[in-house]
Design an enzyme around this catalytic site. Structure first.
Site, PDB file in Angstrom:
ATOM      1  N   HIS A  31     -23.946  77.336  31.435  1.00 40.93           N
ATOM      2  CA  HIS A  31     -24.768  76.502  32.302  1.00 40.93           C
ATOM      3  C   HIS A  31     -25.530  77.373  33.298  1.00 40.93           C
ATOM      4  O   HIS A  31     -24.990  77.728  34.353  1.00 40.93           O
ATOM      5  CB  HIS A  31     -23.883  75.510  33.056  1.00 40.93           C
ATOM      6  CG  HIS A  31     -23.098  74.602  32.171  1.00 40.93           C
ATOM      7  ND1 HIS A  31     -21.997  75.042  31.460  1.00 40.93           N
ATOM      8  CD2 HIS A  31     -23.253  73.281  31.868  1.00 40.93           C
ATOM      9  CE1 HIS A  31     -21.498  74.033  30.771  1.00 40.93           C
ATOM     10  NE2 HIS A  31     -22.237  72.958  31.000  1.00 40.93           N
ATOM     11  N   HIS A 266     -29.640  72.518  32.260  1.00 44.16           N
ATOM     12  CA  HIS A 266     -28.274  72.339  32.756  1.00 44.16           C
ATOM     13  C   HIS A 266     -27.246  73.092  31.910  1.00 44.16           C
ATOM     14  O   HIS A 266     -26.438  73.853  32.442  1.00 44.16           O
ATOM     15  CB  HIS A 266     -27.911  70.846  32.775  1.00 44.16           C
ATOM     16  CG  HIS A 266     -26.463  70.570  33.033  1.00 44.16           C
ATOM     17  ND1 HIS A 266     -25.911  70.629  34.296  1.00 44.16           N
ATOM     18  CD2 HIS A 266     -25.442  70.238  32.196  1.00 44.16           C
ATOM     19  CE1 HIS A 266     -24.618  70.352  34.220  1.00 44.16           C
ATOM     20  NE2 HIS A 266     -24.314  70.104  32.961  1.00 44.16           N
ATOM     21  N   GLU A 421      -2.738  57.182  42.742  1.00 43.03           N
ATOM     22  CA  GLU A 421      -1.882  58.022  41.894  1.00 43.03           C
ATOM     23  C   GLU A 421      -2.610  59.276  41.415  1.00 43.03           C
ATOM     24  O   GLU A 421      -2.046  60.377  41.439  1.00 43.03           O
ATOM     25  CB  GLU A 421      -1.385  57.234  40.675  1.00 43.03           C
ATOM     26  CG  GLU A 421      -0.461  56.089  40.978  1.00 43.03           C
ATOM     27  CD  GLU A 421      -1.197  54.765  41.174  1.00 43.03           C
ATOM     28  OE1 GLU A 421      -0.520  53.720  41.231  1.00 43.03           O
ATOM     29  OE2 GLU A 421      -2.442  54.783  41.278  1.00 43.03           O
ATOM     30  N   HIS A 484       3.893  47.279  33.292  1.00 41.94           N
ATOM     31  CA  HIS A 484       4.575  48.303  34.079  1.00 41.94           C
ATOM     32  C   HIS A 484       5.612  49.082  33.268  1.00 41.94           C
ATOM     33  O   HIS A 484       6.101  50.108  33.735  1.00 41.94           O
ATOM     34  CB  HIS A 484       5.278  47.663  35.281  1.00 41.94           C
ATOM     35  CG  HIS A 484       4.364  47.274  36.391  1.00 41.94           C
ATOM     36  ND1 HIS A 484       3.245  46.488  36.203  1.00 41.94           N
ATOM     37  CD2 HIS A 484       4.380  47.567  37.726  1.00 41.94           C
ATOM     38  CE1 HIS A 484       2.630  46.303  37.363  1.00 41.94           C
ATOM     39  NE2 HIS A 484       3.303  46.955  38.302  1.00 41.94           N
TER      40      HIS A 484
END
Length: 693
Positions: A31, A266, A421, A484
Site C-alpha cells: 500500500h 491505495h 466484549e 447464551h
C-alpha cells in the site's frame, strides 16, 4: 511567522516517501498511498517522541501504534532511519517469507508495539496502553518526592477504516470516559478506502462523534504541507491532561503520484514511470532505489535518538535513587520490569479436598482472585458489564477511574469495561503490550468471547498472555436459552494456535488454570467456568491438572476410557461407578482433560499412558464434538443449539446424566470389544503439524 521546520525536515519526509514506495515496488505488493500522504504527519510526530532503539523496551518510552497497519512500509522506513534493527536489506525483503518487514506490523519485531492488520484493533490496543501507563504512573510515581518514573504518551495513527470498525467505537468511548489525556491520535483523513471515495459509505462528522465521547478534537486542513499546524496541535494535545485527543489531518492519498487522490493508489504498487516522476519531483535520482541521504540519518539521530538516549539514561539514574528511597516499591518494580512474578505467589492458590462443598467454578474463580490479588500487583482486570455474574471483582478492589470522577483512582486495578466484549479484549492486548509484566484479565460469558474473536485471535498471534474469565460455559446456564449457551465456542478457540482453553472440573483444576495462565509468558488463556455447582473430585490436584490431562478415576484393565472436561467429569465418574455395578460389569477409566494445548505439549510417552492403545475412548462434553477426534474414537456431545429451561432440566433433555453416559459407554465398549483399537494419539503425523517433520 517563522517555521520551526526547515529544508532538512522536508528531505527527511521525502526520504520516507520514496523509501516506502521502493519497498512496495520491490515486493510488488502493498500500500503506497497512505505512506505518501502520511509521511509529513509521521515525521512531525516522531520528531518529538521519546524512543530509544538501543533499549526498545524502556518502560518510559512513548508508544506509537500504526492502527492502519497496511501503511506499514512507512513504519519500517521510520524504524530503519531512526536506528532500530532494520537494514536496507530488510526493507528490500518487504512482504517476503521470513522477513522482518511483513505485510502488516507484528508485535515480536523490534520497535513494533502491537500487531495491527484487522482495522480498529490498533487504536483499541492504544487505549489499553494508555490505561496501563495511567495505572503504572499512579502506582509508582512519587511527584511530591520528585520521582516521576512514568510520563509517557501513547500515539496512534488511524484511518477511515479503523473509524468504521465497531471495536474502535467501543474503546474510544471508554477512553473518553476514563479521561485518558495520555492518548493522542492522528486521523489520516484522506477520504479513500478500497471501495473508492468514503462518500459511498461514510460521511458522518467524526469530530462531533469524538466530542460526544469526551475527546478533545482538532483539525489540520492541509496535512500535506502544514508541519507547524500538526506540531502545534500535538503540543496542545499534550497539555490537555483530562481528555484524549483526536487530530484530524486532511491528506492526499498517494501524494506526488500520478494517481494521487484516487483509490487505485491505495493497495497496489506504483507503475515504473510513476515512481520515476515521483522521485524526480521529490528531488531524488529516479534511477536509484533505497537511498537514504546521510544527513537524514544524522538529523534523526540528533533530533530523536540522542535526546531519547539521554532521557533513558537519566531515567535509569532516577530509578536507582528511587530504589534507595522506596526499597519495597523499587524491588517490586524491578521485578516487574524483569518480567518476573513474585517467587511464592502461587502459594496463595486454594487447594480442595473431596469433602469440601460443591461450588460453581465461576465462584471458585472468584475465590482464586480474592486469594492472589494482593500478591500480584501486576494483575489488572475487569468485566464487560457482568461483574455480578462473572464474579471477577475482589472485595478490596478499587476501580480504575479518573480521580475527578469520584468513582475510583488510576491506581485502581478493576476496570469497568461496560458492555464492550470486543473492546475489552483489544484493550487487554494493549495493557499486556505496555510491558511492566501486566497480567490483564477480562470477564464475560463464554459465548460472548466469540463477540471478541478478532482481538482473541490477535492475542494468540501476538503472544499476549492475557486471560478471559469466561463464565456460563455450557447448557448448564439454563434459562437464558440457546442465545447464551455456547456450543461451538470451545471448538472454535481450541482450534486457534497458541491459545489455552481451560475448562476446569473442580477447585483444584480452577487453581491450576490460573497458575498456568498467570505464569504463561507467550500464550493467552480462556478459562471456561460453570454457573452450576460442581463437586470437589477425588483424585484431582493442581499438579496433575497442570499437565493438561490426567487420570482422575482409574480401574485395572479398563474396557473403555471416558475423557471429559469441566462439569461433565463428575458425570463420567458417576457413570463409571454405575457401570461397575452392572450384572456384566464394564470397567471405565475417566480422564479429565482441562486444556488441550497443555496436554498436547506433554511427551508422547506420558500421553500414551493416559490414552493408550487397545482401549476404546469416548469423549463426553456438552458442546460440539468437532476436535475431539484427536483424543477419542466416539463422542457424546451436542452438535445443535441448546434449549431454554432450568439447567438440570436441560442436561436431562440432552441425556447428560450418569445413566446417559453409562448407556453410551456400554455400547462403545461392546462395539470395540473384538476389534483392534489404536489410540488416536498413535499416528504417523503429529497433531501440531508444521512444515517440518
Amino acid at each position: 511567522m517563522s517555521s520551526q521546520f526547515s529544508d532538512i525536515d522536508w528531505l527527511a519526509i521525502n526520504t520516507l516517501r520514496v523509501l516506502s514506495v521502493d519497498q512496495v515496488n520491490k515486493g510488488n505488493s502493498g500500500h503506497p498511498g497512505a505512506p505518501l500522504g502520511l509521511a509529513p504527519a509521521a515525521h512531525v510526530l516522531w520528531k518529538q517522541m521519546h524512543l530509544n532503539p538501543e533499549n526498545p523496551t524502556w518502560i518510559n518510552r512513548d508508544r506509537f501504534v500504526l492502527s492502519n497497519g497496511h501503511a506499514c512500509a512507512l513504519l519500517y522506513s521510520l524504524l530503519h532511519i531512526v536506528g532500530y534493527q532494520y537494514s536496507i536489506e530488510d526493507l528490500k525483503q518487504f512482504r517476503q517469507l521470513d522477513s522482518k518487514t511483513p505485510g502488516h506490523p507484528e508485535f515480536e519485531l523490534p520497535g513494533v508495539e502491537v500487531t495491527t492488520g484487522p482495522l480498529g484493533q490498533g487504536i483499541s490496543n492504544a487505549v489499553g496502553m494508555a490505561i496501563a501507563q495511567a495505572n503504572f504512573a499512579a502506582t509508582y510515581n512519587k511527584p511530591d518526592e520528585g520521582f516521576i518514573l512514568s510520563d509517557s504518551y501513547t500515539y496512534a495513527i488511524l484511518g477511515d477504516g479503523c473509524l468504521q470498525e465497531g471495536v474502535s467505537s467501543e474503546t474510544c468511548s471508554l477512553a473518553g470516559h476514563l479521561k485518558l489525556g495520555n492518548l493522542i491520535v492522528l486521523y489520516d483523513d484522506n477520504k479513500i478506502t478500497i471501495d473508492g471515495k468514503t462518500e459511498v459509505s461514510f460521511d458522518e462528522d467524526v469530530l462531533k462523534r469524538y466530542e460526544a465521547y469526551g475527546w478533545e478534537t482538532m483539525s489540520i486542513e492541509n496535512g500535506n504541507e502544514d508541519l507547524d499546524g500538526i506540531a502545534n496541535a500535538i503540543q496542545k494535545a499534550k497539555e490537555n491532561k483530562e481528555k484524549p485527543t483526536l487530530i484530524k489531518i486532511s491528506t492526499t492519498i498517494g501524494f506526488g503520484s500520478l494517481q494521487a487522490g484516487s483509490h487505485s493508489v491505495h493497495g497496489s504498487p506504483l507503475k515504473p514511470d510513476d515512481v520515476k516522476q515521483l522521485k524526480k519531483k521529490l528531488g531524488f535520482d529516479p534511477e536509484k532505489s533505497f537511498v537514504v541521504p546521510q544527513e537524514v540519518y544524522d538529523f534523526y539521530q540528533k533530533e530523536i535518538v540522542e535526546p531519547s538516549r539521554e532521557a533513558n539514561m537519566e531515567w535509569i539514574k532516577k530509578f536507582k535513587e528511587y530504589q534507595t528511597k522506596f526499597p519495597a516499591l523499587g524491588s517490586e518494580l524491578d521485578r516487574r520490569l524483569n518480567g518476573e512474578l513474585p517467587a511464592d505467589w502461587s502459594s496463595s492458590l486454594p487447594v480442595y479436598n473431596p469433602t469440601d462443598s460443591a461450588v460453581a467454578t465461576r465462584k471458585l474463580s472468584e475465590i482464586v482472585l480474592e486469594n492472589i490479588y494482593a500478591a500480584l500487583p501486576e494483575l489488572i482486570g475487569g468485566s464487560a458489564d457482568l461483574t455480578p455474574s462473572n464474579l471477577t471483582r475482589w472485595k478490596e478492589a478499587i476501580d480504575f477511574q479518573p480521580p475527578s470522577s469520584g468513582l475510583g483512582e488510576y491506581s485502581g486495578r478493576y476496570i469497568r469495561y461496560g458492555v464492550r466484549e470486543h473492546g475489552m479484549s483489544a484493550i487487554m492486548n494493549g495493557i499486556s503490550a505496555f510491558g511492566a509484566n501486566y497480567r490483564p484479565f477480562g470477564g464475560t460469558f463464554l459465548n460472548f468471547v466469540s463477540y471478541a474473536s478478532g482481538a482473541v485471535r490477535l492475542a494468540a498471534l501476538s503472544g499476549h498472555p492475557v486471560i478471559w474469565v469466561a463464565t456460563h460455559d455450557s447448557i448448564g446456564l439454563g434459562e437464558d436459552g440457546p442465545t447464551h449457551q455456547p456450543i461451538e465456542t470451545l471448538t472454535h478457540f481450541r482450534a486457534l494456535p497458541n491459545m489455552h482453553v481451560w475448562r476446569p472440573a473442580d477447585g483444584n483444576e480452577t487453581s491450576a488454570a490460573y497458575k498456568a495462565a498467570i505464569e504463561s509468558t507467550h500464550s493467552p488463556s480462556i478459562i471456561a467456568l460453570s454457573r452450576q455447582n460442581l463437586p470437589q473430585l477425588e483424585g484431582s490436584s493442581i499438579d496433575k491438572a497442570l499437565k493438561g490431562g490426567y487420570v482422575i478415576h482409574d480401574v485395572e484393565n479398563p474396557d473403555i476410557i471416558l475423557v471429559s472436561t469441566g462439569s461433565e467429569v463428575h458425570l463420567c465418574i458417576e457413570a463409571s461407578k454405575m457401570l461397575a455395578k452392572k450384572d456384566m460389569p464394564v470397567k471405565a477409566r475417566v480422564i479429565s482433560l482441562p486444556d488441550f494445548m497443555t496436554f498436547n505439549s506433554q511427551p508422547l510417552d506420558y500421553k500414551m499412558t493416559i490414552l493408550p492403545d487397545n482401549v476404546p475412548i469416548m469423549s463426553v462434553e456438552v458442546a460440539a464434538t468437532s476436535g475431539w477426534g484427536k483424543y477419542a474414537h466416539e463422542h457424546f456431545g451436542i452438535d445443535r443449539f441448546g434449549v431454554c429451561g432450568k439447567g438440570p432440566d436441560v442436561y436431562k433433555y440432552f441425556n447428560f446424566v450418569p445413566e446417559g453416559v453409562a448407556e453410551r459407554a456400554e455400547k462403545v465398549a461392546e462395539f470395540y470389544q473384538d476389534r483392534v483399537v489404536y489410540s488416536p494419539l498413535n499416528r504417523a503425523l503429529p497433531f501440531n503439524t508444521t512444515t517440518e517433520f
